[in-house]
Design a protein around this motif. Structure first.
Motif, PDB file in Angstrom:
ATOM      1  N   SER A  27       0.843  -1.205   0.000  1.00  0.00           N
ATOM      2  CA  SER A  27       0.000   0.000   0.000  1.00  0.00           C
ATOM      3  C   SER A  27       0.869   1.242   0.000  1.00  0.00           C
ATOM      4  O   SER A  27       0.639   2.192  -0.754  1.00  0.00           O
ATOM      5  N   ARG A  28       1.896   1.216   0.865  1.00  0.00           N
ATOM      6  CA  ARG A  28       2.745   2.399   0.971  1.00  0.00           C
ATOM      7  C   ARG A  28       3.449   2.688  -0.353  1.00  0.00           C
ATOM      8  O   ARG A  28       3.538   3.828  -0.788  1.00  0.00           O
ATOM      9  N   LEU A  29       3.930   1.615  -1.020  1.00  0.00           N
ATOM     10  CA  LEU A  29       4.599   1.804  -2.311  1.00  0.00           C
ATOM     11  C   LEU A  29       3.631   2.385  -3.343  1.00  0.00           C
ATOM     12  O   LEU A  29       3.957   3.319  -4.062  1.00  0.00           O
ATOM     13  N   PHE A  31       0.770   4.054  -2.859  1.00  0.00           N
ATOM     14  CA  PHE A  31       0.364   5.429  -2.559  1.00  0.00           C
ATOM     15  C   PHE A  31       1.507   6.406  -2.832  1.00  0.00           C
ATOM     16  O   PHE A  31       1.280   7.528  -3.264  1.00  0.00           O
ATOM     17  N   TYR A  32       2.734   5.937  -2.591  1.00  0.00           N
ATOM     18  CA  TYR A  32       3.877   6.794  -2.933  1.00  0.00           C
ATOM     19  C   TYR A  32       3.904   7.024  -4.445  1.00  0.00           C
ATOM     20  O   TYR A  32       4.043   8.150  -4.921  1.00  0.00           O
ATOM     21  N   LEU A  33       3.727   5.929  -5.180  1.00  0.00           N
ATOM     22  CA  LEU A  33       3.726   6.015  -6.643  1.00  0.00           C
ATOM     23  C   LEU A  33       2.686   7.026  -7.117  1.00  0.00           C
ATOM     24  O   LEU A  33       2.952   7.879  -7.963  1.00  0.00           O
ATOM     25  N   LEU A  34       1.479   6.947  -6.522  1.00  0.00           N
ATOM     26  CA  LEU A  34       0.383   7.815  -6.938  1.00  0.00           C
ATOM     27  C   LEU A  34       0.605   9.269  -6.541  1.00  0.00           C
ATOM     28  O   LEU A  34      -0.090  10.159  -7.038  1.00  0.00           O
ATOM     29  N   ILE A  41       5.049   7.706 -13.378  1.00  0.00           N
ATOM     30  CA  ILE A  41       4.291   6.469 -13.206  1.00  0.00           C
ATOM     31  C   ILE A  41       4.254   5.692 -14.525  1.00  0.00           C
ATOM     32  O   ILE A  41       4.471   4.491 -14.570  1.00  0.00           O
TER      33      ILE A  41
END
Lengths: 207, 207
Positions: A27-29, A31-34, A41
Motif C-alpha cells: 500500500s505504501r509503495l 500510494f507513494y507512486l500515486l 508512473i
C-alpha cells in the motif's frame, strides 16, 4: 469491501506478490507512486513491459540477456575455459564485482526436497551438454554455502564424474568448490562451529 | 559498466526511487519479477499504467478516486456534517477501519519548514471554501501527532477561526482534534513524557 478504487487495489495486490512485501508495504509503495508525476508512473509501467518484452535467457549460460547470447558469453575477453555454476542470475551480479574473468552457468535453483525441487527441475542436462564439448577445463561450483547449496554441489560433482567415467566428459575437467570460511571483517568468537570447521579444513599455507 | 541488460538496469533504477528501497532491494525485486511467468510481469506493467490512467483526485475531498467524486463523498450513507482533515489518502485507509462515518478532506501534506513545505503548498484555501457553505458542523483535525502534524493542526484551527470571525465560515462550526495519549496495548513505563502529559491532559471521567 475495500474503499480503494479497483485499479489501486489491483496494483497493491500485484506489489504484495513480491517476496518480503506485505500488504502494508505494498500500500505504501502504491500510494507513494500515486503521489508522483503522471510521467514518472507511466515510465515505470513501460519499464516493466519493456523488460518483459526484451529480456530472454542466454542460450549458452541461461543468464538474463537482451539477445540470444549474453554480454559475458559473447565477449572475447573472457576466459572460456572456466565455468562457474551459480543458482540464479543475481549471483552473477555479485560475482562480477570480483576479478573473476571466466564464464557462468545458471542452474535455475537448488535441490531442495522441502520445496519440492529435485535435480530434474534444474538445468543439469544442459550443464552436462555444455561440459561435453571439452572446452571447459575447470567447473567452479558456486552454489550457496547452505544445506541446499552443498547438496546441489555434491550432486553436480557426482553427476559430472559419472559422465567423466562414461567418456562423455573429458577426465581432465577439474571440479572445484568456492571456499567456505570466515567472512572478511567478522569476529571469530561469534562464528558458528560449522563455519569454523570449514575454515580450518580450508586452511592454506601462510606466505 | 553494468553487466546487466539495459532494460533490467532501467527497471532497477525505477524501483530504487521508492522510499525505503535501495539498489540492492530493487535488484532483488526485479530479479524476482524476471523469474516469474511472462503473463504475470505483463499484468504488473498494465496495472501500473491502468492506475495512472484511471485514478484522479476526488473534486470534493482530494482522495484518490476513479471518478470525479470518490466513493465516500458520493455515498448517501455517510454523515455529511463531519469532516476529518488528514494529511494523505493512505490515512483514510487506516481511519476507515474505525467506525467513523463522516467525510474526509486530504490536505496534501503537513507544514514543515525543514522540508520547505509552507501553508501555500497545502489545500488550505480549498478547505476554507469547503467549510464556507455551512454544511459541515464539526471539523476533526486528524493530522499526525508529530511536530509537523501539531503545527499544521494549530495553523488550520487559527485560519478557520479567522474566517469564522470575518463571517465567511459559520461560527457554530466546531473544531476538534483527535486524542493523543497512550496507544492501546502499550506499556506505561516505556511511554515518553510528552505522550504521558497528553494522556493526562486528555483524561476523561471514568464511566
Amino acid at each position: 469491501m475495500s474503499i480503494l478504487p479497483k485499479s489501486v487495489q489491483n496494483l497493491i495486490d500485484q506489489f504484495s506478490r513480491f517476496p518480503g512485501v506485505g500488504p502494508k508495504t505494498a500500500s505504501r509503495l502504491v500510494f507513494y507512486l500515486l503521489s508522483q508525476e503522471k510521467e514518472g508512473i507511466d515510465e515505470l509501467g513501460q519499464a516493466v513491459l519493456a523488460v518483459n518484452k526484451n529480456i530472454v535467457k542466454c542460450q549458452k549460460c541461461y543468464n538474463l540477456s537482451d539477445s540470444n547470447l549474453c554480454s559475458l558469453c559473447g565477449s572475447n575477453s573472457r576466459d572460456k575455459k572456466t565455468l562457474m555454476v551459480v543458482e540464479e542470475p543475481l549471483d552473477i551480479v555479485a560475482l562480477e564485482k570480483t576479478d573473476y574473468q571466466g564464464l557462468y552457468f545458471v542452474l535455475g535453483g537448488l535441490i531442495s526436497p522441502i520445496d519440492d525441487v529435485s535435480p530434474e527441475d534444474l538445468r543439469v542436462n544442459e550443464l552436462i551438454n555444455r561440459l561435453s564439448d571439452g572446452t571447459i577445463r575447470e567447473m567452479i561450483l558456486a552454489t550457496d554455502p547452505s544445506l541446499e547449496g552443498e547438496a546441489t554441489a555434491m550432486y553436480l560433482s557426482k553427476e559430472v564424474e559419472k559422465y567423466q567415467n562414461s567418456g562423455k566428459i573429458d577426465k581432465k575437467l577439474q571440479i572445484t568448490r568456492i571456499a567456505r570460511g570466515l567472512p572478511v571483517g567478522s569476529d571469530l568468537e561469534y562464528a558458528d562451529e560449522v563455519t569454523l570447521m570449514r575454515s580450518l579444513e580450508g586452511r592454506k599455507k601462510f606466505n
